[in-house]
Design an enzyme around this catalytic site. Structure first.
Site, short mmCIF file in Angstrom:
data_model
loop_
_atom_site.label_atom_id
_atom_site.label_comp_id
_atom_site.label_asym_id
_atom_site.label_seq_id
_atom_site.Cartn_x
_atom_site.Cartn_y
_atom_site.Cartn_z
CD GLU A 292 -3.04 -1.05 2.19
OE1 GLU A 292 -2.78 -0.44 3.24
OE2 GLU A 292 -4.12 -1.64 1.99
CD GLU B 181 -4.01 -6.03 2.50
OE1 GLU B 181 -4.68 -5.34 3.28
OE2 GLU B 181 -2.79 -5.88 2.36
#
Ligand code: GLA
Length: 687
Positions: free
Chosen positions: A174, A331
Site C-alpha cells: 500500500e 486484501e
C-alpha cells in the site's frame, strides 16, 4: 456516429486504461482463481505452520502473500541475511500446491535501519521525524532507504527468482499509506530537483505558482521549498506540485524494486497493492502503467449501511485502472476490521457477497488480510480467515464455502468487464479541488463522484472510470461529475467526444483551473464555456443546511443544497432554473448541441434522486436501455474472449428475487449471489 460496442467485443487498445496487464490468465502457474490471504507465519511456531497448510488445503486456498513484514527476520543485521526459515516455508507451501505471492518487505524497515540511518526517517510537515516501532516506509527520497530496499530486493530476487512456488511478486505494501509524503532534508532537495526538471527556470516556477501574489517571488533555487507550515494558507499551486512530486518520489521506489525483480525473476509478474478509492495520495493512472497485474485492497466502511455501493465503485475503478483486464483483490476482510471507530462484524453471507461483487467486476483473485488472526500486535482484533475462535467457527466455515464456490467459478478467470458509460476520474483534479480556501468546503471531489456513480448504480448501468485525456470514443455517455482541474488537452478531448456524437454531462465547479491551479483567461469555466454554451459568472455556494429549489422544464421540482452558480447562457437550452436562492430565475441545468452530440451542464450539486431526471434523458439520447431489475439487485457481467458471458446477480436485499434472463430463470436468495453462464452469441434480457 454509431457507438456500437457490446460487452462481448474486446476493448480496442485505445480504450484500455494504462494497465500493463495484457494476459488473459494473469498469474502463471495458477489454474483457477487466486484465493488466499496475507500469511504472516513469523508470529507462530513451526507446528502452527503445518496446521496452517492443512487448513489452507481444507479451505481451498490457492495462493498466499508472504514476506511483507519480514525484513527484520530476513536481514537481522545490516547486510547479514537469514533465509533458512523462508526456504522452508516456500518448500512447505510448494509441496502443498499453494502458490506464493512473495512480498518485498520495504514497508517496514528493521529497527537497526532507523538506528543507523536516523536521517532516513519520514519527516512530517511539522518537521517531526517519525520513529520506528510501527510500520510505514522510511522517507522515499532517502538514499540510505533506497539503497537498503535495493539490497533486500536483490537478495530476494537472486534467491527466489526462479523458485517454483513463486507466482507473483508483491512489492511493498500500500504505497502512499500511511506515508504519502516526507519533508526530510533529502526530500526537500529532491523536490527542488523535481521542480527544476519540470520547469527549467525560476521564472517558469514563479509563473506556474503565481508567486507575484502575496509577494512570494522566488529569487534563487534555495528558496524553492516544499509546503512547510506557513502562517496563512500556503501557495496552492506549489501544494499541487508537491502532491505530484510526492507521488513520483514514491513511484520511483516501486520502479527500482520492480526493475530488479524483472531482471532476476523474468516472466513472473510484479504487482503492488493499490487502495484505489480509499487512499487518494497516489495518482494511480501513473502507477497502473508500471505494474504487470493491477491489485487492490478494499475494506468496507462499517458506518455506511450502503457500503456495497462504494465497494462496487472501488472495484470498477480498479478494473478501469487495469484497462478492463482481470485484476486481483489483494486484501479485504472476512469480517470486521479493527481500525474504524466501530468495527462491525460481517453478517452471515456478507463476506461471500463482497467477494463475488469484486469477482463480478473483474477480479481474478479474492484474497484477505490475513490468514490467521494475530495474538499480539496492532491488528489482533482484525478478522482473519482463521479467527481467534479457530476453525470450528462460522467464519472459517464460510471461508471454506467461499473456497469451494471459487473453484466452481474458475472458468470466469480471464474474462473481462466493460461499460458503455464512463466517469472521468483524475487524482490531480481531486488534489487541487480539495485544497483549502475554495468557495465551499461542502463540495468535494469524492462526494460528487460518488453521488453520480450511485445514480448509475441504482439505474443498473455498468461504469468504467477514465482519465479525462483518454480516448472516449467507445462510450455512449461520459460523465464529468468533478472536473475542477482540466488540462487544455482534456478540454479538447471532451469537445472532440461531443462533436463526434457523444453525450457528455458535466457537474458543477468544472473546467475551472489549468494544471497549475490557475483560472484561465476568459472566466471561471473558460475551458468548457464554448462546449457547454454557458459561462459561469459567479459561484454561489449555499450556507450549511440551506436549501434552494430548481424547477425543470419537465415539471420536476428539485431541492438542492451546497452549491449554485450564476450562469450566463451563451448558446444552450435551459432545462431548469432556480426558483429561489442566490440566483432566482437563473439557469441551473442546460443542454448544448454540438456537432452530432450533446453536452449537459449541471450547475448545482444535485442529490442522487435529483440526478434521476436528467440522467434518464441522457440515457435515452445515448440509446442506453432501461433496466427493470429490482432495486438493490445488481446484474454484473464479464465476457470471455470467445464471447461467453458470465452473469452475476447480486442481491443486496432481504428478499429472494427471481430474474428471467433470456428464457432462463435465476433465483437469487436474500443477500446472496447467483451466477449463470451464457454461451457466445446468445442474447440476454432481464425482467
Ligand atoms: C491494510 C494493510 C494490511 C492490514 C489491513 C487491515 O490494507 O495492507 O497489512 O493492515 O489494512 O485492514
Amino acid at each position: 456516429m454509431t457507438r456500437e460496442r457490446s460487452l462481448s467485443t474486446p476493448l480496442p487498445p485505445s480504450l484500455r486504461g494504462p494497465g500493463a496487464n495484457t494476459s488473459s490468465s494473469p498469474i502463471p502457474g495458477l489454474d483457477g482463481l487466486a484465493f488466499g490471504a496475507d500469511y504472516n507465519p513469523e508470529q507462530w511456531p513451526r507446528e502452527v505452520w503445518h496446521e496452517d497448510v492443512h487448513l489452507m488445503r481444507e479451505a481451498g486456498v490457492t495462493m498466499v502473500t508472504i514476506g511483507m513484514w519480514s525484513w527484520s527476520k530476513l536481514e537481522p543485521r545490516e547486510g547479514e541475511f537469514d533465509t533458512g526459515w523462508l526456504d522452508d516455508l516456500l518448500d512447505l507451501l510448494h509441496e502443498a500446491g499453494i502458490r506464493v505471492d512473495l512480498g518485498t518487505p520495504t514497508a517496514a524497515p528493521p529497527a537497526w535501519f532507523f538506528r543507523t540511518y536516523p536521517e532516513a526517517r519520514v519527516v512530517d510537515r511539522e518537521q517531526r521525524a517519525l520513529g520506528p516501532g510501527s510500520r510505514g516506509m522510511a522517507c522515499p527520497s532517502s538514499p540510505a532507504y533506497r539503497e537498503a530496499c535495493e539490497r533486500i530486493t536483490r537478495m530476494l530476487g537472486e534467491r527466489y527468482g526462479s523458485h517454483p512456488a513463486i507466482a507473483m511478486w508483491h512489492v511493498h505494501n500500500e504505497y502512499g499509506a500511511p506515508v504519502g509524503e516526507s519533508f526530510s532534508a533529502a526530500a526537500q532537495e529532491h523536490f527542488r530537483r523535481w521542480v527544476l526538471d519540470r520547469y527549467g527556470s525560476l521564472e517558469a516556477v514563479n509563473d506556474a505558482w503565481g508567486t507575484a501574489f502575496w509577494g512570494q517571488t522566488l529569487g534563487s533555487w534555495d528558496e524553492v521549498l516544499p509546503p512547510l507550515p506557513t502562517p496563512s494558507v500556503a501557495n496552492p499551486s506549489r501544494e499541487l506540485d508537491w502532491r505530484r512530486f510526492s507521488n513520483q518520489a514514491i513511484l520511483e521506489c516501486y520502479i527500482a524494486e520492480r526493475d530488479i525483480l524483472h531482471e532476476l525473476s523474468p516472466g513472473i509478474p510484479v504487482t503492488t497493492n493499490f487502495m484505489a478509492h480509499t487512499c487518494p495520495n497516489m495518482d494511480l493512472w501513473r502507477w497502473a502503467r508500471e505494474v504487470d497485474i493491477v491489485s487492490n485492497d478494499h475494506y468496507l466502511t462499517a458506518a455506511d449501511p450502503r457500503n456495497f455501493v462504494e465497494l462496487a465503485f472501488d472495484a470498477d475503478l480498479t478494473r478501469s485502472l487495469a484497462g478492463g483486464h482481470p485484476w486481483i483483490l489483494m486484501e479485504h476482510s472476512t469480517s470486521g476490521v479493527n481500525w474504524q471507530d466501530r468495527n462491525v462484524a460481517k453478517a452471515p453471507g456478507e463476506m461471500a457477497r463482497n467477494s463475488l461483487s469484486h469477482l463480478a467486476r473483474g477480479a481474478d483473485g479474492v484474497m484477505f488480510f490475513q490468514w490467521r488472526a494475530s495474538k499480539k500486535g496492532a491488528e489482533k482484533f482484525h478478522s482473519a480467515m482463521v479467527p481467534h475462535a479457530g476453525p470450528d467457527s462460522r467464519v472459517f466455515r464460510e471461508v471454506c464455502e467461499l473456497g469451494a464456490t471459487l473453484q466452481d467459478l474458475a472458468p470466469v478467470r480471464g474474462s473481462r468487464g466493460g461499460a458503455d458509460i464512463a466517469i472521468l476520474y483524475d487524482w490531480e483534479s481531486q488534489w487541487a479541488q480539495d485544497l483549502p480556501w475554495r468557495p465551499s468546503v461542502d463540495l468535494g471531489h469524492r462526494q460528487q463522484t460518488q453521488s453520480w456513480y450511485e445514480r448509475l448504480w441504482r439505474d443498473h448501468h455498468a461504469v468504467d472510470f477514465v482519465h479525462p485525456e483518454a480516448d472516449l470514443s467507445g462510450y455512449r455517455m461520459v460523465l464529468a461529475p468533478a472536473s475542477y482541474l482540466l488540462t487544455d488537452a482534456a478540454a479538447r478531448n471532451l469537445e472532440e467526444y461531443v462533436v463526434t456524437g457523444g453525450n457528455l454531462v458535466v457537474g458543477p465547479f468544472s473546467g475551472v483551473v489549468d494544471e497549475c491551479d490557475g483560472v484561465r483567461d476568459g472566466g471561471l469555466n473558460a475551458a468548457l464555456a464554448d462546449l457547454l454554451g454557458v459561462a459561469v459568472e459567479e459561484f454561489c455556494p449555499l450556507r450549511a443546511e440551506e436549501t434552494t429549489r430548481i424547477d425543470t422544464t419537465a415539471g420536476e421540482v428539485l431541492d438542492v443544497q451546497v452549491w449554485t452558480e450564476d450562469l450566463a447562457v451563451l448558446d444552450a437550452e435551459v432545462l431548469a432554473t432556480y426558483a429561489d436562492g442566490p440566483v432566482p430565475g437563473g439557469a441551473a441545468i442546460t443542454r448544448a448541441s454540438r456537432g452530432s452530440g450533446h453536452a449537459w451542464y449541471l450547475a448545482s450539486d444535485l442529490s442522487i434522486d435529483g440526478l434521476s431526471g436528467v440522467f434518464a434523458e441522457v440515457y435515452t439520447r445515448a440509446g442506453i436501455t432501461d433496466s427493470d431489475l429490482p432495486a438493490d439487485v445488481e446484474l454484473v457481467e464479464r465476457t470471455a474472449e470467445d464471447g461467453t458471458r458470465h452473469l452475476f446477480a447480486i442481491n443486496h436485499t432481504a428478499e429472494e428475487h427471481t430474474l428471467t434472463l433470456e428464457g432462463r430463470t435465476l433465483h437469487v436468495a436474500a443477500g446472496a449471489v447467483a451466477t449463470t453462464t451464457v454461451p457466445a452469441q446468445a442474447a440476454v434480457t432481464t425482467s
